[in-house]
Design a protein around this motif. Structure first.
Motif, short mmCIF file in Angstrom:
data_model
loop_
_atom_site.label_atom_id
_atom_site.label_comp_id
_atom_site.label_asym_id
_atom_site.label_seq_id
_atom_site.Cartn_x
_atom_site.Cartn_y
_atom_site.Cartn_z
N PHE A 89 0.86 -1.18 0.00
CA PHE A 89 0.00 0.00 0.00
C PHE A 89 0.90 1.24 0.00
O PHE A 89 1.69 1.43 0.92
CB PHE A 89 -0.88 0.05 1.25
CG PHE A 89 -1.78 -1.14 1.41
CD1 PHE A 89 -3.10 -1.10 0.99
CD2 PHE A 89 -1.31 -2.31 2.00
CE1 PHE A 89 -3.92 -2.20 1.15
CE2 PHE A 89 -2.12 -3.41 2.17
CZ PHE A 89 -3.44 -3.36 1.74
N LYS A 90 0.75 2.06 -1.02
CA LYS A 90 1.49 3.31 -1.10
C LYS A 90 0.51 4.46 -0.97
O LYS A 90 -0.33 4.67 -1.86
CB LYS A 90 2.26 3.41 -2.42
CG LYS A 90 3.11 4.67 -2.53
CD LYS A 90 3.86 4.71 -3.85
CE LYS A 90 4.68 5.99 -3.97
NZ LYS A 90 5.41 6.06 -5.26
N PRO A 91 0.55 5.23 0.13
CA PRO A 91 -0.40 6.34 0.29
C PRO A 91 -0.29 7.33 -0.86
O PRO A 91 0.80 7.70 -1.29
CB PRO A 91 0.03 6.97 1.62
CG PRO A 91 0.70 5.86 2.37
CD PRO A 91 1.40 5.05 1.32
N ARG A 92 -1.44 7.74 -1.37
CA ARG A 92 -1.46 8.74 -2.42
C ARG A 92 -1.09 10.11 -1.84
O ARG A 92 -1.35 10.38 -0.67
CB ARG A 92 -2.86 8.83 -3.05
CG ARG A 92 -3.33 7.54 -3.69
CD ARG A 92 -4.71 7.72 -4.33
NE ARG A 92 -5.23 6.46 -4.81
CZ ARG A 92 -4.93 5.90 -5.98
NH1 ARG A 92 -4.08 6.52 -6.79
NH2 ARG A 92 -5.46 4.75 -6.35
N LEU A 93 -0.48 10.94 -2.66
CA LEU A 93 -0.17 12.30 -2.23
C LEU A 93 -1.45 13.03 -1.86
O LEU A 93 -1.50 13.77 -0.86
CB LEU A 93 0.58 13.04 -3.33
CG LEU A 93 1.15 14.42 -2.97
CD1 LEU A 93 2.13 14.30 -1.80
CD2 LEU A 93 1.82 15.04 -4.18
N TYR A 94 -2.50 12.79 -2.64
CA TYR A 94 -3.83 13.33 -2.36
C TYR A 94 -4.84 12.21 -2.62
O TYR A 94 -4.63 11.38 -3.52
CB TYR A 94 -4.16 14.53 -3.26
CG TYR A 94 -3.19 15.67 -3.14
CD1 TYR A 94 -3.26 16.54 -2.05
CD2 TYR A 94 -2.20 15.88 -4.11
CE1 TYR A 94 -2.36 17.60 -1.93
CE2 TYR A 94 -1.31 16.93 -4.00
CZ TYR A 94 -1.39 17.78 -2.90
OH TYR A 94 -0.50 18.81 -2.78
N PRO A 95 -5.96 12.17 -1.88
CA PRO A 95 -7.01 11.19 -2.17
C PRO A 95 -7.47 11.32 -3.62
O PRO A 95 -7.36 12.38 -4.23
CB PRO A 95 -8.12 11.55 -1.19
CG PRO A 95 -7.43 12.26 -0.06
CD PRO A 95 -6.29 13.01 -0.70
N LEU A 96 -8.02 10.24 -4.15
CA LEU A 96 -8.47 10.24 -5.54
C LEU A 96 -9.50 11.33 -5.83
O LEU A 96 -9.57 11.86 -6.94
CB LEU A 96 -9.08 8.87 -5.90
CG LEU A 96 -8.11 7.81 -6.44
CD1 LEU A 96 -8.85 6.52 -6.73
CD2 LEU A 96 -7.41 8.31 -7.69
N ALA A 97 -10.31 11.65 -4.84
CA ALA A 97 -11.33 12.69 -4.99
C ALA A 97 -11.69 13.21 -3.61
O ALA A 97 -11.51 12.51 -2.61
CB ALA A 97 -12.56 12.14 -5.71
N PRO A 98 -12.20 14.44 -3.51
CA PRO A 98 -12.56 14.99 -2.20
C PRO A 98 -13.71 14.21 -1.55
O PRO A 98 -14.70 13.90 -2.21
CB PRO A 98 -13.00 16.43 -2.53
CG PRO A 98 -12.43 16.72 -3.87
CD PRO A 98 -12.40 15.41 -4.59
N ALA A 99 -13.55 13.90 -0.28
CA ALA A 99 -14.61 13.22 0.47
C ALA A 99 -14.20 13.14 1.94
O ALA A 99 -13.02 13.22 2.27
CB ALA A 99 -14.88 11.81 -0.08
N SER A 100 -15.19 12.97 2.79
CA SER A 100 -14.96 12.72 4.21
C SER A 100 -14.85 11.21 4.42
O SER A 100 -15.66 10.44 3.89
CB SER A 100 -16.12 13.28 5.05
OG SER A 100 -16.23 12.62 6.29
#
Length: 291
Positions: free
Chosen positions: A211-222
């Motif tokens: 698992f490699k954390p993304r720099l930013y989530p794929l899309a905005p969400a809570s």
């Protein structure tokens, strides 16, 4: 390939794993989900799968008698922090301190209650673990909430679970966990391990997943709202979303139109980004309702 620890750092040769198991009476306990991996060739392969561990702070969950622990300590990792709740295993792990002085820290605690942020790291952690299968998903979801202190994760699951984590929309394995994990991380199954490699053998094939954390989530969400949306959608996955989401929102067609999603679609056909749109629309509608 990552560098290995120099001979100067290894003071003695650790006892054989089977001798440790006999000395500390480490028969695997089903209640703890224990299946020990004793083949050092395989544990070293898992350590290599985690990438270059030089100077890394490693978290290992459920080390048992220490097969993977040894492989991690053989790398040039700065420190290995082993979190173990079984007091028998805690005692046996201390035998490694003579071989790898000052590089192994043992924490006797239930991994489900263990908060990475309590260690107050200056650097991020790399998690490498053969997870107890009975708590693997709760552990993973907990770490996804703490990605700000995580560099990467290399974890072992049942292959069936691993398949769900990397599943794509439109496949049978695709589900709520697929969405949450892929929203935050790049996921790759590295290799599989047969049941016969473990003591005692489980009834399933295992798989090592990166698992490699993304720099930013794929899309905005809570996170919390995305969990609610996916739980409702996949809770009745055979139904169209206009019906499945009634447990979440009284007027699901209005919600889906606001998110620009076909109300007649089914959960397994939606992409991660589309689920995020539903979560965002739901959050905005709830805010309007409560204002």
């Amino acid at each position: 390939m990552p560098a290995t620890v120099t001979e100067s750092k290894a003071k003695t040769t650790p006892p054989h794993l089977r001798d440790i198991i006999a000395q500390y009476k480490l028969e695997a306990r089903r209640s703890l989900g224990q299946h020990f991996l004793l083949d050092l060739n395989l544990t070293r392969r898992i350590a290599r799968a985690a990438g270059n561990l030089e100077n890394q702070l490693i978290i290992e969950i459920g080390p048992g008698p220490g097969g993977l622990t040894r492989a991690l300590l053989e790398t040039s990792a700065k420190q290995v922090i082993a979190v173990e709740r079984d007091e028998r295993c805690v005692k046996s792990l201390k035998t490694l301190n003579n071989t790898f002085p000052e590089r192994l820290k043992i924490i006797e605690e239930d991994a489900l209650n263990f908060d990475l942020k309590n260690l107050a790291p200056k650097n991020k952690f790399t998690i490498v673990a053969n997870l107890p299968y009975n708590i693997s998903i709760p552990l993973l979801l907990n770490w996804l909430r703490q990605l700000s202190v995580i560099n990467s994760m290399t974890l072992m699951f049942q292959k069936e679970v691993a398949d769900r984590l990397s599943a794509k929309p439109g496949t049978k394995a695709y589900g709520r966990t697929s969405v949450i994990v892929q929203w935050l991380c790049e996921v790759e199954t590295v290799f599989c391990i047969p049941a016969r490699a473990f003591v005692p053998p489980p009834r399933v094939v295992s798989a090592v997943v990166n698992f490699k954390p993304r720099l930013y989530p794929l899309a905005p969400a809570s996170f919390e709202i995305l969990e609610k949306v996916t739980a409702a959608a996949f809770g009745q996955r055979r139904k169209m979303l206009r019906s499945a989401l009634k447990t979440l929102f009284p007027y699901p067609i209005d919600l889906l139109k606001r998110a620009n999603i076909n109300p007649e679609a089914r959960a397994e056909t939606l992409t991660v980004a589309e689920f995020c749109r539903i979560a965002d629309a739901y959050q905005k509608l709830e805010k309007i309702k409560n204002s």
